[in-house]
Design an enzyme around this catalytic site. Structure first.
Site, PDB file in Angstrom:
ATOM      1  N   ASP A  17       0.892  -1.161   0.000  1.00 49.07           N
ATOM      2  CA  ASP A  17       0.000   0.000   0.000  1.00 49.07           C
ATOM      3  C   ASP A  17       0.927   1.208   0.000  1.00 49.07           C
ATOM      4  OD1 ASP A  17      -2.319   1.629   0.259  1.00 49.07           O
ATOM      5  OD2 ASP A  17      -1.910   1.798   2.401  1.00 49.07           O
ATOM      6  N   GLU A  76      -1.204  -1.429  -4.917  1.00 46.79           N
ATOM      7  CA  GLU A  76      -2.407  -0.662  -5.214  1.00 46.79           C
ATOM      8  C   GLU A  76      -2.101   0.400  -6.264  1.00 46.79           C
ATOM      9  OE1 GLU A  76      -5.773   2.068  -2.991  1.00 46.79           O
ATOM     10  OE2 GLU A  76      -4.437   0.837  -1.768  1.00 46.79           O
ATOM     11  N   ASP A 148      -2.384   1.032   7.380  1.00 51.92           N
ATOM     12  CA  ASP A 148      -1.573   0.890   6.166  1.00 51.92           C
ATOM     13  C   ASP A 148      -1.105  -0.550   5.968  1.00 51.92           C
ATOM     14  OD1 ASP A 148      -1.353   3.768   5.238  1.00 51.92           O
ATOM     15  OD2 ASP A 148      -0.605   3.949   7.295  1.00 51.92           O
TER      16      ASP A 148
END
Length: 182
Positions: A17, A76, A148
């Protein structure tokens, strides 16, 4: 076949991420139809210029790759932020992580936030707390990982689910020739 005819997949997946201030990572082992938690955490940047932060991301992801020896890497995608400067920094953070993966000879897969939430929660518009909750449930974690790190684990889970779906589809297609079952 010893596995009852089912295709058995075992791979270590590193999910990222990305962020220019905090980059989350999550590592899972994909074992057939289940996922096993191996590790997660955050690469935190000091309050410094962007270039040293990008180096910290690259070095951190490279270190994680050496530690866990993943075979697959998922990250992502950049979303359209309201602030173009933030989107640019996020894209550069992604780039640093992707270069570390490519230098580690890992194939790179990218997923939108909506795809990740759909794969993990079942709803593409899920919020962060729903993602955290499902990550804990799917991986049997004793406690909530930081947001996160949970997002990064969700990226890894999404990639594992996608790989499993592709393998299942390939198995079904293999048994069909010109619209008829063999």
């Amino acid at each position: 076949m010893p596995d009852g005819g089912r295709r058995f997949v075992m791979a270590i997946i590193l999910g990222i991420d990305p962020g220019s201030r905090i980059t989350g990572y999550g590592v899972v082992r994909h074992l057939g139809n289940r996922m096993e938690y191996l590790g997660s955490g955050c690469i935190r940047m000091k309050d410094e210029a962007l270039a040293p932060r990008l180096k910290r991301i690259y070095d951190g992801v490279s270190e994680i790759i050496l530690q866990f020896q993943p075979e697959l890497f998922a990250i992502e995608q950049v979303f359209m932020a309201r602030n173009p400067d933030s989107a640019l920094k996020l894209g550069q953070a992604r780039g640093a992580a992707i270069v570390a993966a490519v230098n580690g000879s890992l194939p790179v897969a990218e997923y939108s936030a909506r795809q990740i939430k759909q794969a993990v929660v079942g709803i593409g518009s899920a919020d962060k707390s729903q993602v955290q909750h499902m990550v804990c449930k799917l991986l049997n974690l004793p406690g909530m990982p930081q947001a996160d790190a949970a997002d990064a684990l969700a990226v890894a889970l999404c990639h594992g689910h996608t790989q499993q779906s592709l393998i299942s589809m390939a198995g079904r297609v293999k048994g069909v020739v010109r619209g008829r079952l063999r």
